[in-house]
Write an enzyme that holds these catalytic residues in place. Structure first.
Site, PDB file in Angstrom:
ATOM      1  N   ASP A  78      38.704  31.252  34.016  1.00 27.85           N
ATOM      2  CA  ASP A  78      39.826  31.249  34.946  1.00 27.85           C
ATOM      3  C   ASP A  78      39.384  30.945  36.373  1.00 27.85           C
ATOM      4  O   ASP A  78      40.102  30.276  37.130  1.00 27.85           O
ATOM      5  CB  ASP A  78      40.548  32.593  34.902  1.00 27.85           C
ATOM      6  CG  ASP A  78      41.332  32.778  33.602  1.00 27.85           C
ATOM      7  OD1 ASP A  78      41.707  31.764  32.991  1.00 27.85           O
ATOM      8  OD2 ASP A  78      41.560  33.934  33.200  1.00 27.85           O
ATOM      9  N   ASN A 152      47.007  31.789  42.326  1.00 23.41           N
ATOM     10  CA  ASN A 152      47.328  33.142  41.866  1.00 23.41           C
ATOM     11  C   ASN A 152      47.916  34.019  42.963  1.00 23.41           C
ATOM     12  O   ASN A 152      49.090  34.315  42.971  1.00 23.41           O
ATOM     13  CB  ASN A 152      46.089  33.818  41.279  1.00 23.41           C
ATOM     14  CG  ASN A 152      45.976  33.647  39.785  1.00 23.41           C
ATOM     15  OD1 ASN A 152      46.840  33.049  39.148  1.00 23.41           O
ATOM     16  ND2 ASN A 152      44.911  34.165  39.206  1.00 23.41           N
ATOM     17  N   ASP A 182      46.856  50.381  51.046  1.00 19.56           N
ATOM     18  CA  ASP A 182      45.466  49.932  51.066  1.00 19.56           C
ATOM     19  C   ASP A 182      45.359  48.430  51.291  1.00 19.56           C
ATOM     20  O   ASP A 182      44.307  47.929  51.664  1.00 19.56           O
ATOM     21  CB  ASP A 182      44.771  50.287  49.747  1.00 19.56           C
ATOM     22  CG  ASP A 182      44.435  51.764  49.644  1.00 19.56           C
ATOM     23  OD1 ASP A 182      44.726  52.499  50.604  1.00 19.56           O
ATOM     24  OD2 ASP A 182      43.895  52.173  48.595  1.00 19.56           O
ATOM     25  N   ALA A 194      47.826  38.673  37.129  1.00 20.88           N
ATOM     26  CA  ALA A 194      46.469  38.914  37.618  1.00 20.88           C
ATOM     27  C   ALA A 194      46.443  40.219  38.418  1.00 20.88           C
ATOM     28  O   ALA A 194      46.879  41.262  37.932  1.00 20.88           O
ATOM     29  CB  ALA A 194      46.002  37.711  38.438  1.00 20.88           C
ATOM     30  N   SER A 198      47.966  44.463  37.876  1.00 18.16           N
ATOM     31  CA  SER A 198      47.166  45.687  37.945  1.00 18.16           C
ATOM     32  C   SER A 198      47.661  46.627  39.035  1.00 18.16           C
ATOM     33  O   SER A 198      47.497  47.839  38.940  1.00 18.16           O
ATOM     34  CB  SER A 198      45.696  45.333  38.201  1.00 18.16           C
ATOM     35  OG  SER A 198      45.172  44.550  37.149  1.00 18.16           O
TER      36      SER A 198
END
Length: 305
Positions: A78, A152, A182, A194, A198
């Protein structure tokens, strides 16, 4: 004479060997071949002493790759695909992506399928799927400091240790909002599986004309992922932070100072993926991420009703 390109991951010996074999195969069939590594699409990391490594978007295209190139075969994982998209998108060159890495979420074929894939490729028997890209720019006043193409996501966070950052973010003409987190992610539909995934963002099917803003570990129960039309540009202003670092497609970026402005918008360029069969996004989600698998194991030793 037809023209083809080959882009390979020079860190993986098998990708290099296959690239040479493909070059010989195309040349023997009367094709003009341009070959390069994916390293040219890497964005180079900035350092405090050299905070900006600025290469204009169109300046990454390798010699020999142009609008006459019918396609490029990309050999790698990737990361190589992401780098290759920055190399060839400005020229509109379609990519056949071949997995020599690990997950290969963005790849179309495996090495054992390559001979058949090349035959279909040379015969022109394929479809082209277009994926939206982002143009990322960093301004200091009216001066452009840095720019990059992104397939992405763009991530803005504090370095070296993760800690609370404050941002003022304006989406299109809407009123600016304050975000304490953060970091923040701006993602395309392709990038929704991607880092954005998460961080708790939704999966967005490719082709949906949308982008998403995802706070990373926000300091508020009200801060959630936001999906908005890709016609809306985004401007991000760091607030009360000495210095941030921006990472594009997990690869590189530049330092962002409090007086800087990060501008994100859908790019005029798109990544073109060659599909040897009709695109089926749910199949890829199932094979790569396990989405939609039965939640109850079904034993094969018994006959189910």
């Amino acid at each position: 004479m037809p023209k083809a390109g080959i882009i390979y991951n020079d860190v993986k010996p098998i990708a290099g060997r296959v690239a040479i074999e493909l070059e010989e195969k195309f040349t023997a069939a009367g094709w003009d071949v341009c070959i390069t590594t994916g390293a040219g699409g890497m964005l180079g990391y900035s350092t405090p002493d050299s905070p900006v490594c600025h290469t204009p978007i169109e300046g990454l295209t390798p010699p020999g790759f142009d609008s006459e190139t019918q396609f490029a075969v990309v050999l790698g994982g990737d990361g190589t695909v992401l780098a290759a998209s920055r190399l060839v998108a400005p020229c509109g060159i379609p990519m056949l992506t071949v997995n020599t890495g690990h997950m290969g979420f963005l790849t179309e074929a495996y090495l054992n399928q390559l001979p058949q894939a090349i035959e279909l490729l040379m015969a022109g028997e394929y479809e082209i799927e277009e994926r939206a890209m982002l143009t990322i720019k960093v301004f200091r006043g009216d001066s452009l400091q840095w720019e990059a193409l992104c397939l992405n996501e763009m991530v803005l966070h504090r370095e070296p240790l993760t800690s609370m950052c404050h941002f003022e973010i304006a989406v299109g003409r809407h009123a600016p909002v304050d975000v304490a987190a953060d970091g923040v992610i701006i993602s395309t539909p392709t990038g929704s599986t991607a880092y954005s995934l998460s961080a708790g963002g939704p999966v967005v099917i490719p082709g949906v004309p949308a982008l998403q803003l995802v706070p990373i570990c926000p300091h508020s129960l009200a801060s959630r992922a936001l999906v908005f039309p890709d016609t809306e540009p985004v401007n991000i202003y760091p607030v009360n932070t000495p210095r941030l670092v921006m990472v594009v497609d997990g690869n590189g970026g530049c330092y962002v100072l409090p007086e800087d402005r990060v501008h994100v918008e859908r790019s005029q360029y798109c990544a073109k993926f060659i599909r040897l069969q009709s695109p089926e996004f749910f199949r890829v989600l199932r094979e790569k991420l396990g989405w939609g698998l039965p939640h109850i194991a079904k034993p094969t030793s018994v006959e189910l009703p």
